[in-house]
Design a protein around this motif. Structure first.
Motif, PDB file in Angstrom:
ATOM      1  N   LYS A 223      -0.272  -4.088   6.860  1.00 30.37           N
ATOM      2  CA  LYS A 223       0.909  -4.937   6.675  1.00 30.37           C
ATOM      3  C   LYS A 223       2.131  -4.290   7.330  1.00 30.37           C
ATOM      4  O   LYS A 223       2.456  -4.625   8.453  1.00 30.37           O
ATOM      5  N   ALA A 224       2.787  -3.347   6.635  1.00 37.51           N
ATOM      6  CA  ALA A 224       3.999  -2.738   7.197  1.00 37.51           C
ATOM      7  C   ALA A 224       3.708  -2.041   8.527  1.00 37.51           C
ATOM      8  O   ALA A 224       4.518  -2.077   9.448  1.00 37.51           O
ATOM      9  N   TYR A 225       2.560  -1.394   8.636  1.00 41.58           N
ATOM     10  CA  TYR A 225       2.237  -0.623   9.841  1.00 41.58           C
ATOM     11  C   TYR A 225       1.713  -1.501  10.973  1.00 41.58           C
ATOM     12  O   TYR A 225       1.520  -1.027  12.092  1.00 41.58           O
ATOM     13  N   GLY A 226       1.396  -2.757  10.671  1.00 43.00           N
ATOM     14  CA  GLY A 226       0.989  -3.689  11.726  1.00 43.00           C
ATOM     15  C   GLY A 226      -0.362  -3.390  12.342  1.00 43.00           C
ATOM     16  O   GLY A 226      -0.597  -3.712  13.503  1.00 43.00           O
ATOM     17  N   LEU A 227      -1.273  -2.799  11.573  1.00 48.98           N
ATOM     18  CA  LEU A 227      -2.595  -2.478  12.136  1.00 48.98           C
ATOM     19  C   LEU A 227      -3.708  -3.329  11.524  1.00 48.98           C
ATOM     20  O   LEU A 227      -4.854  -2.878  11.430  1.00 48.98           O
ATOM     21  N   ALA A 228      -3.385  -4.575  11.138  1.00 52.44           N
ATOM     22  CA  ALA A 228      -4.373  -5.413  10.435  1.00 52.44           C
ATOM     23  C   ALA A 228      -5.680  -5.529  11.221  1.00 52.44           C
ATOM     24  O   ALA A 228      -6.775  -5.522  10.646  1.00 52.44           O
ATOM     25  N   GLY A 229      -5.567  -5.624  12.542  1.00 52.23           N
ATOM     26  CA  GLY A 229      -6.767  -5.831  13.351  1.00 52.23           C
ATOM     27  C   GLY A 229      -7.648  -4.608  13.472  1.00 52.23           C
ATOM     28  O   GLY A 229      -8.813  -4.719  13.889  1.00 52.23           O
ATOM     29  N   LEU A 230      -7.139  -3.443  13.110  1.00 49.80           N
ATOM     30  CA  LEU A 230      -7.953  -2.227  13.237  1.00 49.80           C
ATOM     31  C   LEU A 230      -8.689  -1.880  11.953  1.00 49.80           C
ATOM     32  O   LEU A 230      -9.594  -1.055  11.970  1.00 49.80           O
ATOM     33  N   ARG A 231      -8.280  -2.450  10.833  1.00 52.14           N
ATOM     34  CA  ARG A 231      -8.921  -2.265   9.536  1.00 52.14           C
ATOM     35  C   ARG A 231      -8.871  -0.819   9.045  1.00 52.14           C
ATOM     36  O   ARG A 231      -9.819  -0.049   9.231  1.00 52.14           O
TER      37      ARG A 231
END
Ligand SMILES: Cc1ncc(COP(=O)(O)O)c(C=O)c1O
Length: 356
Positions: A223-231
């Motif tokens: 969320k905050a870190y913006g890495l949703a696609g990396l899991r």
């Protein structure tokens, strides 16, 4: 006439689950505000770190040791008290498998994160859903009262997805006192970084002040870190509780690229805080405008706002979609709108005001 083929037997509680269908992807000119994602590009250094990650012909480090060490130093715990998984949702699944099986109960507020019911069912356990208060908050006394000798795990989601409010530190502390020591409390803090209400519960403070082995805190880089696609997400808790979770994990599911991206993101904390500040400020402005337009929006502490649209939910979601805004409707209940690009705000307010 062709006969129905004989299919393998499926556990009835699994067959009863709604089949997973991903929400519609947004068209090129629409704003995708349906998954509480981060609208910003990756933080500086992240793409380079992914490129430099060790060869993809090799398995990753099974325990994500470097990331665990970094997170342990950051949160003032030992690396064994940190467990990294492919998204915090996978860590919740592991904790459920480790604690709760057939005949056991899992208590959580409802409505809350839509993954909870199916994760509990997959573990074979039974959900006990405790309604939110009229202000869309957790009703912690009612949740404590719902605990029986069958309860193995309780989830507290703060800020609550999809409604937005946090649980206060003091209410959480009182709740912990009311929960038996042998029942695991999972504090799901997927949106912790966006919280601006200082009375809210917060994992590090819980550990410092309440410090009980039956509390596990979940955090995520999605969320905050913006890495949703990396899991990639992590749990902080007692080593032995996390060891039990580790025993249920699918091995090697955190990739080297995800670990490197998380490490690189942690190295640029000031940029992170700046972006989080922008999103929180955008959220507060949107809440104020929606309230001015006549909507009773609950306190929003995550990167999303909640419109309690009740029976009109699907119609209103369709109106948003017609305006190029892909939102998340929960039929009969309300519409969740993620905080995305600045340019989406006027359109959101326009549609919401027209459907008040
Ligand atoms: C409350 C809550 N917990 C956990 C998650 C899962 O996050 P992750 O991407 O880390 O699996 C989400 C994602 O929407 C969420 O809303």
């Amino acid at each position: 006439m062709s006969e129905e083929p004989v299919l393998p037997r499926i556990r009835p509680e699994i067959a009863a689950l709604p089949a997973y269908r991903q929400g519609r992807q947004a068209s090129a000119d629409a704003f995708k505000l349906s998954s509480n994602e981060n609208p910003f590009d990756p933080l500086p250094g992240v793409l380079e770190a992914i490129q430099a990650a060790s060869g993809i012909n090799r398995y990753p480090d099974a325990t994500a040791a470097r990331l665990r060490e970094r997170l342990a130093a950051r949160h003032g715990v030992s690396p064994d008290d940190v467990h990294v998984g492919a998204g915090s949702v996978s860590l919740l699944a592991q904790l459920l498998l480790a604690t709760s099986g057939p005949g056991d109960e899992v208590v959580y507020a409802w409505r809350s994160f839509e993954a909870y019911p199916s994760l509990v069912a997959v573990a074979g356990a039974t959900s006990v859903q405790v309604p939110l208060t009229a202000e869309s908050r957790h009703d912690l006394p009612a949740m404590a009262a719902a605990i029986t000798e069958r309860t193995r795990l309780v989830i507290v989601c703060s800020p609550n997805n999809p409604t937005g409010p946090t649980v206060t530190h003091d209410d959480f502390a009182a709740f912990v006192d009311a929960v038996p020591a042998d029942v695991l409390i999972v504090l799901d803090e997927a949106y912790a970084e966006f919280v601006t209400d200082p009375t809210s519960v917060e994992g590090d403070r819980v550990r410092a002040i309440i410090a009980r082995p039956n509390i596990v805190v979940l955090r995520t880089f999605s969320k905050a870190y913006g890495l949703a696609g990396l899991r990639v997400g992590y749990a902080i808790g007692h080593t032995r509780v996390l060891d039990a979770a580790r025993s249920t994990a699918i091995p090697l599911s955190v990739t080297a690229a995800a670990e490197e991206a998380a490490l690189a993101s942690l190295a640029v904390e000031s940029e992170l805080l700046e972006r989080v500040g922008v999103i929180a400020e955008r959220r507060d402005r949107l809440v104020a405008r929606l309230r001015e337009a006549g909507w009773s929006v609950p306190d929003a502490q995550g990167n999303f706002v909640w419109l309690p649209a009740g029976e009109r939910t699907l119609d209103i979601a369709a109106a948003f979609e017609d305006a190029g805004l892909v939102v998340r409707p929960f039929a009969g209940d309300g519409v969740r709108i993620s905080i995305g690009e600045e340019e989406s705000l006027d359109r959101i307010v326009e549609v919401a005001a027209a459907h008040r």
